[in-house]
Design a protein around this motif. Structure first.
Motif, PDB file in Angstrom:
ATOM      1  N   UNK A 124      -4.634   7.810  15.596  1.00 12.60           N
ATOM      2  CA  UNK A 124      -5.986   7.871  15.033  1.00 12.60           C
ATOM      3  C   UNK A 124      -6.169   6.856  13.909  1.00 12.60           C
ATOM      4  N   UNK A 125      -5.678   5.643  14.133  1.00 13.08           N
ATOM      5  CA  UNK A 125      -5.861   4.611  13.120  1.00 13.08           C
ATOM      6  C   UNK A 125      -5.013   4.825  11.893  1.00 13.08           C
ATOM      7  N   UNK A 126      -3.925   5.570  12.078  1.00  8.82           N
ATOM      8  CA  UNK A 126      -3.063   5.916  10.969  1.00  8.82           C
ATOM      9  C   UNK A 126      -2.471   4.689  10.294  1.00  8.82           C
ATOM     10  N   UNK A 127      -2.400   4.736   8.977  1.00  7.98           N
ATOM     11  CA  UNK A 127      -1.802   3.626   8.265  1.00  7.98           C
ATOM     12  C   UNK A 127      -0.707   4.187   7.371  1.00  7.98           C
ATOM     13  N   UNK A 175      -4.682  -0.038  28.949  1.00  9.34           N
ATOM     14  CA  UNK A 175      -5.702   0.945  28.546  1.00  9.34           C
ATOM     15  C   UNK A 175      -5.051   2.286  28.241  1.00  9.34           C
ATOM     16  N   UNK A 233      -4.089   5.511  20.222  1.00  2.61           N
ATOM     17  CA  UNK A 233      -5.249   5.994  19.469  1.00  2.61           C
ATOM     18  C   UNK A 233      -5.135   7.501  19.266  1.00  2.61           C
ATOM     19  N   UNK A 287     -17.087  -0.131  21.416  1.00  2.00           N
ATOM     20  CA  UNK A 287     -15.732  -0.462  20.974  1.00  2.00           C
ATOM     21  C   UNK A 287     -15.138   0.708  20.209  1.00  2.00           C
ATOM     22  N   UNK A 304     -13.089   4.650  14.998  1.00  2.00           N
ATOM     23  CA  UNK A 304     -12.484   5.956  15.210  1.00  2.00           C
ATOM     24  C   UNK A 304     -13.145   6.994  14.304  1.00  2.00           C
ATOM     25  N   UNK A 329      -1.615  -0.874  12.662  1.00  2.84           N
ATOM     26  CA  UNK A 329      -3.020  -0.562  12.866  1.00  2.84           C
ATOM     27  C   UNK A 329      -3.324  -0.703  14.349  1.00  2.84           C
ATOM     28  N   UNK A 330      -4.396  -0.059  14.778  1.00  2.00           N
ATOM     29  CA  UNK A 330      -4.688   0.008  16.215  1.00  2.00           C
ATOM     30  C   UNK A 330      -4.930  -1.359  16.831  1.00  2.00           C
ATOM     31  N   UNK A 331      -5.541  -2.266  16.068  1.00  2.00           N
ATOM     32  CA  UNK A 331      -5.886  -3.548  16.681  1.00  2.00           C
ATOM     33  C   UNK A 331      -4.907  -4.653  16.304  1.00  2.00           C
ATOM     34  N   UNK A 384      -5.830   9.665   5.784  1.00  3.04           N
ATOM     35  CA  UNK A 384      -4.970   8.483   5.878  1.00  3.04           C
ATOM     36  C   UNK A 384      -5.341   7.680   7.125  1.00  3.04           C
ATOM     37  N   UNK A 385      -5.523   6.387   6.951  1.00  4.55           N
ATOM     38  CA  UNK A 385      -5.880   5.555   8.088  1.00  4.55           C
ATOM     39  C   UNK A 385      -7.365   5.507   8.365  1.00  4.55           C
ATOM     40  N   UNK A 398     -11.559   0.423  19.061  1.00  9.08           N
ATOM     41  CA  UNK A 398     -10.196   0.025  18.712  1.00  9.08           C
ATOM     42  C   UNK A 398      -9.905  -0.233  17.243  1.00  9.08           C
ATOM     43  N   UNK A 399     -10.697   0.259  16.312  1.00 10.64           N
ATOM     44  CA  UNK A 399     -10.284   0.129  14.909  1.00 10.64           C
ATOM     45  C   UNK A 399     -10.611   1.410  14.148  1.00 10.64           C
ATOM     46  N   UNK A 400     -10.161   1.486  12.906  1.00 12.29           N
ATOM     47  CA  UNK A 400     -10.260   2.753  12.182  1.00 12.29           C
ATOM     48  C   UNK A 400     -11.714   3.129  11.902  1.00 12.29           C
TER      49      UNK A 400
END
Lengths: 335, 315
Positions: free
Chosen positions: B142-145, B131, B138, A36, A43, B237-239, A315-316, A38-40
């Motif tokens: 890159x999961x940036x917040x 996809x 992504x 998986x 990543x 967020x990515x998800x 960040x993130x 799909x989350x920080x």
């Protein structure tokens, strides 16, 4: 059939002895099988892997160390992926598994083909594989023990992870054990936040109207900021929320700390644990003695280390520790 | 008999009945003023499901095999792009919104190209594009917040007389879309295509153009959802889109829209979205364990769909 199997096992044993006699891993190929992305956290895990293995490939420690992630987080897909890796002839496979037992067949095939299998985070139960596990139970307990030092007692809200995943059961069991030992606390509500802040926000917002005043929120990481948002939106006083090392959580904590001296703690697993698994695989290929089961410490952030951790985290991202070969050796000898 | 016929024609009633029953059970259990708080919370969160649900409804209504699986990826993508472009600045709001809509437009176009030009079945086309879109998100974020601009966050969480403003806006939007579905050339064409594509074509409807509009509409609404959701929950967020895949389909079906296409209704989506949120809230409030909660959720949804679809008028 049986004799064929025995020959296979014999061949595997031969391969194993052959590997031990070699003390050089510069021609070895290590693959990461990841379920998986799909989350920080994932990543950050992949970024750490790329950074550390990239350096290891560049200085000739190993030949290559590619990372492969399955698209759908499915056991069947990951099993097929592992089978492909066996066919491609990797010397070691590092796995973050979609299931602790459903991949055992594919893992066994890999072991039989003489491939070193190291699982971490999402570990596999197949005995031939190595496991780098986190003591999730202790992680849950630590949260309640911290609360006991801060509060006289009170009602707790528990945010759990993804239902049906053993990590969730373990952390929750730890939390409940902590509460049993500290009877001044009582869990008055429990929701599943799936380790995602938006899911946590939704679940907490839903249950809040039915709850009395909450003194603290125990979490599993990735859900603390969502919980804070839900409390603010409901116009309720912000309780003590245990955080989970995510950047947004630490940032929120820092803002609260600067504004009103808010105090809490944060605990989670560093995504760099993947790089520990890489070095363990490398050490095994190098012929070193490594116990089958290893435990890694979790990463705790306190009021004093908050600023440093925040500054060091993208960040993130998630607060992280990347392992070097020396660190890995220390963990192996210590565990 | 007339009242029975009336009810059977208004399949959406059942989603509201379900939502009300579940809410009542929760409110009685909590007691006091908690019941009102539960309703306003449900309104806040159902809003986002309704936005994507309406898009999904139009897609599903165009006939068997039509479904948009790229909604979650589009939500994450649009949210990430908008947040990064705005970078927390109020002045950049219009540009961020435009960028978010552009994301939706691109995804919708891309979906349609896969379906029309490459002749890939919609379910596969939108799955594969999801996809690609998520991977882009992504790589881009890159999961940036990044925090949303204060103005957007304020708007997304604002309340008027205790009712979430965003919910009011989306209720009005649902009314508009209901008119679009039942009274405009476009909406009627969607229904006609869903009932019989060939007949619709023979009747002079430009089937492909209508389908194109429908997939673009769905992607645009997903992008809008991503934009607002980022404002609501303090960043992208990515998800964040993940749970809207099944939710968007479930609210359409529970709301009384036919999965086979050709029969749709908008109000049911609101009822179903409220129902889905209140159901989880009720089970959480009762302190039911996760396993039993999932089983009960499944059983109750089956029950509502069975009741809603059970008394079709005899032909």
């Amino acid at each position: 059939m049986l004799s064929k199997l025995l020959i296979g096992v014999g061949a595997a044993a031969l391969c194993a002895t052959a590997t031990i006699s070699l003390a050089d891993t510069s021609d070895k190929r290590i693959a990461l099988s990841n379920n998986y992305a799909g989350n920080s956290w994932r990543q950050a895990m992949l970024a750490s892997w790329e950074k550390v293995t990239g350096a290891a490939v560049a200085d000739g420690t190993v030949a290559e160390a590619p990372a492969f992630t399955t698209a759908e987080n499915q056991v069947t897909e990951q099993a097929a992926q592992i089978q492909n890796m066996i066919l491609e002839g990797y010397d070691a496979i590092v796995i973050n598994a979609a299931s602790p037992d459903a991949l055992n067949g594919a893992v066994k095939q890999a072991c039989d083909a003489g491939i070193v299998v190291v699982s971490f985070d999402g570990i596999v139960t197949e005995p031939c594989a190595y496991r780098i596990a986190v003591d999730f139970h202790a992680m849950g307990k630590v949260e309640v023990e911290y609360l006991a030092t801060r509060l006289d007692g009170g009602d707790l809200l528990e945010i759990r992870g993804l239902a049906g995943v053993f990590v969730d059961d373990e952390i929750s069991a730890g939390i409940h054990e902590g509460v049993a030992e500290n009877p001044q606390f009582k869990i008055v509500g429990s929701v599943h936040g799936d380790w995602a802040q938006d899911v946590a926000q939704k679940a907490v917002a839903g249950i809040l109207p039915s709850l009395p005043e909450i003194s603290a929120v125990v979490t599993q990481g990735g859900d603390g900021y969502g919980a804070a948002q839900a409390f603010a939106a409901a116009g309720r006083p912000t309780p003590l929320i245990v955080m989970g090392n995510r950047y947004d959580e630490m940032l929120w904590w820092k803002e609260q700390k600067d504004a009103n001296g808010y105090e809490t703690m944060s605990v989670s697993i560093a995504p760099g644990v993947g790089t520990l698994a890489f070095w363990v695989a490398q050490m095994i290929l190098d012929g070193k003695e490594v116990p089958q089961d290893l435990t890694v410490p979790f990463l705790t952030i306190t009021q004093d280390t908050l600023e440093d951790s925040l500054a060091a985290t993208q960040p993130g991202g998630v607060a992280n520790v990347e392992y070097s070969l020396e660190d890995a050796m220390a963990v192996v000898s210590g565990g | 008999m007339t009242s029975l016929t009336w009810i059977s024609q208004k399949a959406w009633i059942w989603s509201f009945v379900g939502a009300f029953v579940v809410w009542l059970a929760t409110a009685l259990y909590i007691g006091g003023a908690g019941g009102t708080a539960v309703i306003t919370t449900a309104l806040s969160f159902a809003t986002f499901t309704v936005i994507v649900g309406i898009g999904q409804m139009f897609v599903i209504t165009t006939g068997p095999g039509n479904v948009d699986l790229s909604i979650p990826a589009t939500i994450s993508f649009s949210g990430a792009v908008a947040m990064k472009i705005m970078d927390g600045s109020n002045a950049m709001l219009p540009i961020g919104f435009a960028a978010s809509m552009a994301c939706g437009l691109v995804v919708g176009l891309f979906n349609y190209i896969l379906i029309r030009i490459l002749r890939i079945p919609p379910i596969i086309a939108t799955l594969s594009s999801s996809f690609l879109v998520l991977s882009t998100a992504i790589a881009y974020g890159r999961g940036l917040k990044i925090k949303p601009p204060p103005l957007l966050a304020e708007f997304a969480t604002a309340r008027l007389l205790g009712i979430p403003v965003l919910a009011i806006v989306i209720i009005l939007f649902a009314v508009v879309m209901s008119v679009v579905l039942n009274r405009t050339m476009y909406g009627r064409s969607v229904l006609a295509i869903g009932q019989n594509q060939r007949a619709a074509w023979l009747a002079g409807i430009n089937v492909e153009r209508i389908r194109f509009y429908t997939y673009v509409l769905s992607a645009l609404l997903a992008a809008l959802c991503g934009f607002l959701l980022s404002g609501f929950s303090g960043g992208a967020s990515l998800n964040m889109g993940q749970e809207y895949l099944l939710a968007s389909i479930a609210v359409v079906v529970i709301g009384g829209t036919s999965v086979a296409g050709g029969k749709a209704n908008v109000p049911g989506i609101w009822g179903a979205a409220m129902f889905m949120f209140l159901l989880v809230t009720m089970l959480n409030t009762f302190g039911v364990s996760a396993g039993i909660r999932l089983i009960l959720t499944g059983l109750i949804i089956v029950a509502v769909i069975t009741i809603a679809g059970g008394d079709k008028p005899p032909r």
